[in-house]
Design a protein around this motif. Structure first.
Motif, PDB file in Angstrom:
ATOM      1  N   UNK A 150      19.073 -13.708  64.748  1.00 41.15           N
ATOM      2  CA  UNK A 150      17.900 -13.602  63.830  1.00 41.15           C
ATOM      3  C   UNK A 150      18.438 -13.770  62.263  1.00 41.15           C
ATOM      4  N   UNK A 151      19.599 -13.249  62.002  1.00 43.74           N
ATOM      5  CA  UNK A 151      20.113 -13.300  60.699  1.00 43.74           C
ATOM      6  C   UNK A 151      20.329 -14.904  60.329  1.00 43.74           C
ATOM      7  N   UNK A 152      21.110 -15.510  61.193  1.00 42.21           N
ATOM      8  CA  UNK A 152      21.730 -16.642  61.342  1.00 42.21           C
ATOM      9  C   UNK A 152      20.435 -17.735  60.899  1.00 42.21           C
ATOM     10  N   UNK A 153      19.658 -17.576  61.869  1.00 43.74           N
ATOM     11  CA  UNK A 153      18.576 -18.715  61.735  1.00 43.74           C
ATOM     12  C   UNK A 153      17.604 -18.577  60.721  1.00 43.74           C
ATOM     13  N   UNK A 201       7.876 -16.196  66.030  1.00 47.45           N
ATOM     14  CA  UNK A 201       8.363 -17.283  66.845  1.00 47.45           C
ATOM     15  C   UNK A 201       9.176 -16.675  67.746  1.00 47.45           C
ATOM     16  N   UNK A 202      10.394 -15.840  67.150  1.00 44.59           N
ATOM     17  CA  UNK A 202      11.189 -15.076  68.122  1.00 44.59           C
ATOM     18  C   UNK A 202      10.247 -14.302  69.095  1.00 44.59           C
ATOM     19  N   UNK A 203       9.395 -13.516  68.814  1.00 40.96           N
ATOM     20  CA  UNK A 203       8.541 -12.599  69.637  1.00 40.96           C
ATOM     21  C   UNK A 203       7.903 -13.605  70.778  1.00 40.96           C
ATOM     22  N   UNK A 252       6.467 -15.802  60.065  1.00 35.70           N
ATOM     23  CA  UNK A 252       6.410 -16.692  60.851  1.00 35.70           C
ATOM     24  C   UNK A 252       7.773 -16.738  61.739  1.00 35.70           C
ATOM     25  N   UNK A 253       8.896 -16.605  61.265  1.00 37.47           N
ATOM     26  CA  UNK A 253      10.143 -16.646  61.976  1.00 37.47           C
ATOM     27  C   UNK A 253      10.017 -15.413  63.012  1.00 37.47           C
TER      28      UNK A 253
END
Length: 453
Positions: free
Chosen positions: A126-129, A390-392, A386-387
């Motif tokens: 999550x941090x990296x993306x 998208x992960x959810x 939005x990020x």
């Protein structure tokens, strides 16, 4: 982040590019490579893991999706921490998580510890993306900012391909722990790279350290005059970024809805099905144990090649046209896979075409559109929302896909085809073209749309 202001103080069109900024961009790109590797590695690890540990479809989906579930709290936590800590500091934390998490797999014989470690790695993902892309764009010269932003997606796809190659190398031995654990190697490079990398000039300016920002920019730009002009531009831009979560869901509601819908289509048209589960999909294809390997290589190569092709034509062809071509290609490929799911090489070719279509359009173009269509005042918080979304969506999809595939079989590919066709229509009918337009012109489009609604 991919377009420059129409009122830029300096003409950057012929600005020389320093070697140091390219070097730093490569180091920052390792955040994308690690995200791609840890996402793709599960594809090669699942078959031997399933055989050795007796995983059912639900457990396969859970272990796969825990990486994405872990990303959700880290996106929220890192967004809050970013007010106090530099992007580089957050990326160092992500590198440590990647390193420790990867090493734990060598000592993770049970399902419980495997799942816990996947969730822990998700914190780093999550941090990296989120901040890898932001950090890279903030250090990139204006002239190549769009290219380097797109290169991040290429790094993600290279990571996926590397994971497939490693997975193939260890299939015969069944050592799934090596497939997952070797992510420690790029994690070490990433950690060292972020320790020696400079702070983000934008963050320094938000902390009132204007001269420190100029010093950093002076090492990354051709002249000190260019560095000072950019620092002043950043300061002026930050002074206008006052919108909060309320403004995002009120005055910026229309572009946010477009991005929410595109996020849904990006996930639920099936890309993670082929990235994570290709060997399982082709287990009954009639091609034997090698079918999954061929499918994985097809997916990995298609993602890398298509993204590399997309980068130089995104601005020339336009976002909308490229997205429409992408969705049309996905529709055709998924119809073929629905009709002939066990047709050997034909089925694998259909997966290649599908993945190529995604990689040339919906993959890179979506992440370019996010900062472009969001107004400047809510761009940062909107990108975070939005990020997270998208992960959810990815986590839900990855958890349920094995169960759905087991329940309805090839009909799942028909659903992907129908959603891809619907996405093609939506893009042509509702998504505005942003290519060649300034951010101010894009904001004006949404204001006019709101006024006539």
């Amino acid at each position: 982040m991919t377009a420059t202001s129409a009122h830029a103080a300096v003409d950057h069109s012929k600005e020389p590019i320093t070697g140091k900024v390219v070097f730093i961009a490569i180091l920052a790109g390792f955040s994308g490579l690690l995200y791609g590797y840890d996402s793709g590695a599960i594809s090669g690890a699942l078959p031997p893991m399933t055989e050795q540990l007796g995983l059912d479809a639900g457990q396969q989906g859970l272990i796969t999706s825990l990486l994405l579930w872990g990303a959700l709290p880290s996106i929220i936590g890192a967004s809050i921490a970013a007010r106090r800590f530099d992007r580089r500091h957050l990326l160092i934390v992500a590198a440590v998580i990647f390193l420790v998490g990867s090493l734990v797999f060598f000592f993770a014989p049970g399902v419980g510890l495997i799942g816990t470690t996947r969730f822990f790695l998700g914190l780093g993902v999550g941090i990296a993306n989120m901040f890898g892309l932001i950090y890279l764009s903030e250090l990139s010269p204006t002239r190549i900012r769009g290219l380097l932003t797109g290169m991040y997606q290429l790094a993600v796809n290279l990571g996926i391909l590397c994971a497939y190659i490693v997975g193939d190398a260890f299939q015969a031995s069944g050592k799934w722990e090596w497939i997952l654990g070797l992510g420690a190697v790029p994690a070490i490079v990433f950690l060292v790279g972020m320790i020696i990398a400079p702070a983000s000039p934008r963050w320094l300016i938000t902390r009132g350290r204007h001269e420190d920002a100029v010093k950093v920019l002076s090492t990354l730009r051709a002249t000190e005059d260019i560095a000072r002009a950019e620092a002043d531009e950043i300061a002026g831009s930050l002074s206008r970024q006052t919108g909060g979560i309320k403004a995002l869901f009120t005055s910026s509601r229309k572009p946010l809805i477009v991005l929410f819908i595109l996020t849904f289509f990006q996930v639920f048209t099936g890309i993670n099905a082929v990235v994570y589960y290709a060997p399982i999909i082709f287990a009954e294809s009639g091609m034997g144990d090698s079918a999954g390997m061929y499918a994985n290589y097809g997916v990995g190569i298609a993602l890398v090649v298509s993204t590399a092709i997309a980068l130089p034509i995104i601005d020339r062809l336009g976002r909308v046209k490229l997205l429409a071509i992408s969705m049309a290609g996905q529709t055709i490929a998924m119809i073929a896979l629905w009709l002939l799911p066990d047709a050997g090489w034909f089925s694998i070719a259909a997966v290649f075409v599908y993945t190529f279509a995604f990689g040339i359009g919906m993959g890179p173009v979506f992440w370019l559109l996010v900062p472009e269509v969001l107004p400047l005042s809510v761009r940062a918080i909107g990108t975070g929302v939005i990020t997270f979304t998208q992960y959810l969506f990815n986590a839900v999809f990855s958890a349920i896909f094995p169960v759905v595939l087991a329940g309805i079989g090839p009909w799942v590919f028909f659903i992907f085809a129908a959603l891809s066709a619907l996405a093609c229509w939506y893009v042509l009918a509702r998504v505005p073209e942003t290519s060649g337009k300034s951010l101010e012109e894009i904001e004006a489009h949404w204001r006019d749309a709101s006024a006539t609604a």
